[in-house]
Design a protein around this motif. Structure first.
Motif, PDB file in Angstrom:
ATOM      1  N   HIS A 203      -6.091   1.010  -5.358  1.00 64.61           N
ATOM      2  CA  HIS A 203      -7.207   1.097  -4.487  1.00 64.61           C
ATOM      3  C   HIS A 203      -6.946  -0.895  -4.148  1.00 64.61           C
ATOM      4  N   VAL A 204      -7.017  -1.195  -2.849  1.00 69.87           N
ATOM      5  CA  VAL A 204      -6.854  -2.409  -2.268  1.00 69.87           C
ATOM      6  C   VAL A 204      -8.170  -3.015  -1.898  1.00 69.87           C
TER       7      VAL A 204
ATOM      8  N   ARG B  23       0.719  -0.989  -0.036  1.00 74.03           N
ATOM      9  CA  ARG B  23       0.033   0.005   0.152  1.00 74.03           C
ATOM     10  C   ARG B  23       0.870   1.414   0.043  1.00 74.03           C
TER      11      ARG B  23
END
Length: 286
Positions: free
Chosen positions: A228-229, A221
């Motif tokens: 976007h995760v 991240r």
């Protein structure tokens, strides 16, 4: 040719989706595209004579057609073509040492005997030094769906190459990453799916798995802040969980062990290659 996207061409229709996918990947990542064909490994059912000169001529036509297709799709990419006399497996494995990734076509879900068992693709997938993406005949549009799905293993350095490939692909194509972690109760033999689980123990295990996944993903991240995760933790066997998660994905990314014997690929990789409806990237765990 260092750092290029290498596409292996076998001279059949399987090569078309691989060329399309490879050209898209080269354009998105700002890489060159290298088309590779072994004239000594052409399919036996091709309507050409067996003389070397005719095989080379046919190979040149295959490469010229693929190059024209790639440039029509992405006129700004750099495309090179190479015809070799080595066997296809040896040539592709040799080129994998300098490539960013490699793309191979496959014959779809009904051709497992030809695609995986003893085929060129199986041996390249098991021996290549770079990630290898397999694209089926029906995959006409690269990254036509919204997510890159990646299978996440236990914490440690072996999974870093897998996660880095998934996040880099998502960043290049401006899409999201779905990080999937499957888990099973420790006492798998006593687990009965229809029996009610013990809520406190079940909840505690699930929370622990979620925390582990969050911790594993933290460096990625930070490295790819624009990606976007989605964290996806699910109880179940790894292969079915991954296949369910990638039903609407543009790419599934899994890792493989280096120098695996006697099987070149493990059962999880084998299962997703056979059953996935999206392209699959197999990344060596370094």
């Amino acid at each position: 040719m260092g750092g290029s996207v290498v596409v292996g061409l076998d001279g059949t229709g399987n090569s078309v989706p691989a060329v399309r996918w490879g050209a898209e990947e080269a354009a998105a990542r700002g890489l060159s595209l290298h088309l590779l064909h072994s004239w000594t490994s052409q399919p036996l059912n091709r309507p050409i004579a067996r003389e070397a000169a005719n095989k080379k001529r046919y190979g040149a036509e295959v490469l010229a057609s693929a190059e024209a297709m790639a440039l029509e799709l992405h006129p700004d990419i750099s495309v090179t073509a190479e015809q070799v006399s080595e066997q296809a497996v040896d040539a592709l494995v040799d080129h994998s040492g300098q490539a960013t990734l490699m793309v191979l076509g496959s014959r779809g879900h009904g051709a497992i005997a030809g695609f995986l068992l003893g085929s060129v693709s199986l041996h390249v997938l098991g021996r290549a030094a770079c990630p290898v993406v397999t694209v089926r005949e029906e995959e006409a549009i690269a990254y036509g769906r919204p997510e890159v799905v990646v299978g996440v293993q236990e914490p440690g350095t072996q999974g870093e190459a897998v996660l880095d490939f998934a996040f880099a692909a998502a960043e290049a194509h401006r899409t999201s990453v779905r990080a999937v972690r499957a888990w099973e109760p420790l006492d798998v033999g006593r687990y009965v799916p229809t029996a009610p689980a013990d809520p406190p123990e079940e909840d505690q295990s699930a929370v622990g798995e979620e925390k582990m996944l969050t911790g594993i993903l933290a460096p990625w991240r930070a490295k790819y802040p624009g990606v976007h995760v989605v964290e996806h933790v699910q109880r179940g066997r790894v292969a079915p969980v991954l296949l369910g998660a990638c039903s609407q994905a543009s790419l599934l990314v899994v890792g493989r062990r280096m120098q695996r014997t006697p099987m070149l690929l493990g059962p999880i990789v084998f299962a997703v290659l056979h059953h996935s409806f999206c392209p699959v990237a197999v990344v060596p765990r370094i």
